[in-house]
Design a protein around this motif. Sequence first.
Motif, PDB file in Angstrom:
ATOM      1  N   LYS A 225      -3.677  -5.509  -9.627  1.00 49.03           N
ATOM      2  CA  LYS A 225      -2.642  -5.545  -8.596  1.00 49.03           C
ATOM      3  C   LYS A 225      -2.214  -4.133  -8.250  1.00 49.03           C
ATOM      4  O   LYS A 225      -2.135  -3.270  -9.116  1.00 49.03           O
ATOM      5  CB  LYS A 225      -1.420  -6.327  -9.082  1.00 49.03           C
ATOM      6  N   VAL A 226      -1.952  -3.936  -6.968  1.00 44.17           N
ATOM      7  CA  VAL A 226      -1.411  -2.663  -6.491  1.00 44.17           C
ATOM      8  C   VAL A 226      -0.322  -2.951  -5.468  1.00 44.17           C
ATOM      9  O   VAL A 226      -0.224  -4.059  -4.941  1.00 44.17           O
ATOM     10  CB  VAL A 226      -2.493  -1.762  -5.834  1.00 44.17           C
TER      11      VAL A 226
ATOM     12  N   PHE B  15       0.515  -4.347   8.162  1.00 45.30           N
ATOM     13  CA  PHE B  15       1.474  -5.062   7.310  1.00 45.30           C
ATOM     14  C   PHE B  15       1.026  -6.509   7.128  1.00 45.30           C
ATOM     15  O   PHE B  15       1.124  -7.064   6.030  1.00 45.30           O
ATOM     16  CB  PHE B  15       2.887  -4.991   7.899  1.00 45.30           C
ATOM     17  N   ASP B  16       0.533  -7.137   8.204  1.00 40.49           N
ATOM     18  CA  ASP B  16       0.011  -8.501   8.114  1.00 40.49           C
ATOM     19  C   ASP B  16      -1.230  -8.550   7.216  1.00 40.49           C
ATOM     20  O   ASP B  16      -1.391  -9.471   6.419  1.00 40.49           O
ATOM     21  CB  ASP B  16      -0.350  -9.048   9.492  1.00 40.49           C
ATOM     22  N   LEU B  17      -2.104  -7.556   7.381  1.00 39.70           N
ATOM     23  CA  LEU B  17      -3.314  -7.510   6.544  1.00 39.70           C
ATOM     24  C   LEU B  17      -2.946  -7.363   5.072  1.00 39.70           C
ATOM     25  O   LEU B  17      -3.540  -8.014   4.211  1.00 39.70           O
ATOM     26  CB  LEU B  17      -4.226  -6.363   6.977  1.00 39.70           C
ATOM     27  N   ALA B  18      -1.972  -6.520   4.779  1.00 41.28           N
ATOM     28  CA  ALA B  18      -1.539  -6.332   3.391  1.00 41.28           C
ATOM     29  C   ALA B  18      -0.972  -7.635   2.832  1.00 41.28           C
ATOM     30  O   ALA B  18      -1.295  -8.034   1.707  1.00 41.28           O
ATOM     31  CB  ALA B  18      -0.516  -5.207   3.299  1.00 41.28           C
ATOM     32  N   ALA B  19      -0.135  -8.307   3.612  1.00 41.71           N
ATOM     33  CA  ALA B  19       0.434  -9.580   3.163  1.00 41.71           C
ATOM     34  C   ALA B  19      -0.669 -10.596   2.907  1.00 41.71           C
ATOM     35  O   ALA B  19      -0.635 -11.336   1.916  1.00 41.71           O
ATOM     36  CB  ALA B  19       1.435 -10.102   4.194  1.00 41.71           C
TER      37      ALA B  19
ATOM     38  N   GLN C  12      -3.614  -9.973   1.966  1.00 37.84           N
ATOM     39  CA  GLN C  12      -4.304  -9.551   0.742  1.00 37.84           C
ATOM     40  C   GLN C  12      -3.396  -9.638  -0.480  1.00 37.84           C
ATOM     41  O   GLN C  12      -3.796  -9.278  -1.577  1.00 37.84           O
ATOM     42  CB  GLN C  12      -4.816  -8.112   0.891  1.00 37.84           C
ATOM     43  N   LYS C  13      -2.164 -10.072  -0.264  1.00 40.46           N
ATOM     44  CA  LYS C  13      -1.161 -10.166  -1.332  1.00 40.46           C
ATOM     45  C   LYS C  13      -0.866  -8.806  -1.960  1.00 40.46           C
ATOM     46  O   LYS C  13      -0.691  -8.667  -3.167  1.00 40.46           O
ATOM     47  CB  LYS C  13      -1.578 -11.188  -2.381  1.00 40.46           C
ATOM     48  N   VAL C  14      -0.817  -7.792  -1.084  1.00 38.63           N
ATOM     49  CA  VAL C  14      -0.465  -6.433  -1.491  1.00 38.63           C
ATOM     50  C   VAL C  14       0.943  -6.164  -0.981  1.00 38.63           C
ATOM     51  O   VAL C  14       1.195  -6.214   0.230  1.00 38.63           O
ATOM     52  CB  VAL C  14      -1.463  -5.390  -0.921  1.00 38.63           C
ATOM     53  N   GLN C  15       1.850  -5.891  -1.882  1.00 33.19           N
ATOM     54  CA  GLN C  15       3.230  -5.581  -1.523  1.00 33.19           C
ATOM     55  C   GLN C  15       3.270  -4.215  -0.843  1.00 33.19           C
ATOM     56  O   GLN C  15       2.607  -3.271  -1.277  1.00 33.19           O
ATOM     57  CB  GLN C  15       4.093  -5.564  -2.781  1.00 33.19           C
ATOM     58  N   VAL C  16       4.055  -4.105   0.217  1.00 33.17           N
ATOM     59  CA  VAL C  16       4.235  -2.846   0.945  1.00 33.17           C
ATOM     60  C   VAL C  16       5.722  -2.534   0.961  1.00 33.17           C
ATOM     61  O   VAL C  16       6.516  -3.346   1.448  1.00 33.17           O
ATOM     62  CB  VAL C  16       3.690  -2.948   2.387  1.00 33.17           C
ATOM     63  N   ILE C  17       6.076  -1.373   0.411  1.00 32.56           N
ATOM     64  CA  ILE C  17       7.494  -1.035   0.344  1.00 32.56           C
ATOM     65  C   ILE C  17       7.748   0.372   0.877  1.00 32.56           C
ATOM     66  O   ILE C  17       6.946   1.281   0.665  1.00 32.56           O
ATOM     67  CB  ILE C  17       8.062  -1.176  -1.083  1.00 32.56           C
TER      68      ILE C  17
ATOM     69  N   THR D  52      -1.132   4.307  -2.927  1.00 29.68           N
ATOM     70  CA  THR D  52      -1.452   3.045  -3.560  1.00 29.68           C
ATOM     71  C   THR D  52      -1.111   3.190  -5.034  1.00 29.68           C
ATOM     72  O   THR D  52      -1.576   4.118  -5.693  1.00 29.68           O
ATOM     73  CB  THR D  52      -2.948   2.713  -3.374  1.00 29.68           C
ATOM     74  N   VAL D  53      -0.287   2.273  -5.541  1.00 31.42           N
ATOM     75  CA  VAL D  53       0.218   2.367  -6.907  1.00 31.42           C
ATOM     76  C   VAL D  53      -0.171   1.109  -7.685  1.00 31.42           C
ATOM     77  O   VAL D  53       0.174  -0.001  -7.268  1.00 31.42           O
ATOM     78  CB  VAL D  53       1.762   2.511  -6.900  1.00 31.42           C
ATOM     79  N   PRO D  54      -0.880   1.269  -8.811  1.00 31.87           N
ATOM     80  CA  PRO D  54      -1.179   0.103  -9.651  1.00 31.87           C
ATOM     81  C   PRO D  54       0.113  -0.508 -10.187  1.00 31.87           C
ATOM     82  O   PRO D  54       1.039   0.206 -10.574  1.00 31.87           O
ATOM     83  CB  PRO D  54      -2.005   0.688 -10.798  1.00 31.87           C
TER      84      PRO D  54
END
Length: 153
Positions: A78-79, A50-54, A56-61, A71-73
Amino acid sequence: MSQRRGYWTNPSVLLLAGARDPVEVVTERARSLILAAIEAGLPGPPFDPFDLAAHQKVQVIPREDIQDARTVPTGVNKVRIEFNPNRPRARVRYSIAHELAHTLFPDCVKQIRERALRAETHHHDRQLETLCNIGAAELLMPIGTFPDLGAET
């Protein structure tokens, strides 16, 4: 060029690696992501996906209506990562890391990447999924974090 070059047929894998060995390329990219995270002060290893995604500025929901994770475009380059929060905690962590590994591929924004049953997965897709498994393992616990492992054998 890799001796096994003819083995790799997935278009995403070929785009990622060119004439290089795809395993080496995905490992290098995962390690680069980890190095940037370390330089930014993220705690680890082990690393929280979750920290790695943040970072990378990748939203995790969370999404209870999907089987595992995907993984959704969401726009130009952006994904977002969607995951089933009802899965076991360790599975969620690994699934997030696996989906982050998809972002290492230059064409990850072109389509939804969602895990299918192995029997339903075409050989081409298994190649991509295998490389994402390798990338996920490297993201969660980079091989360089085990310097004394060889000494114990």
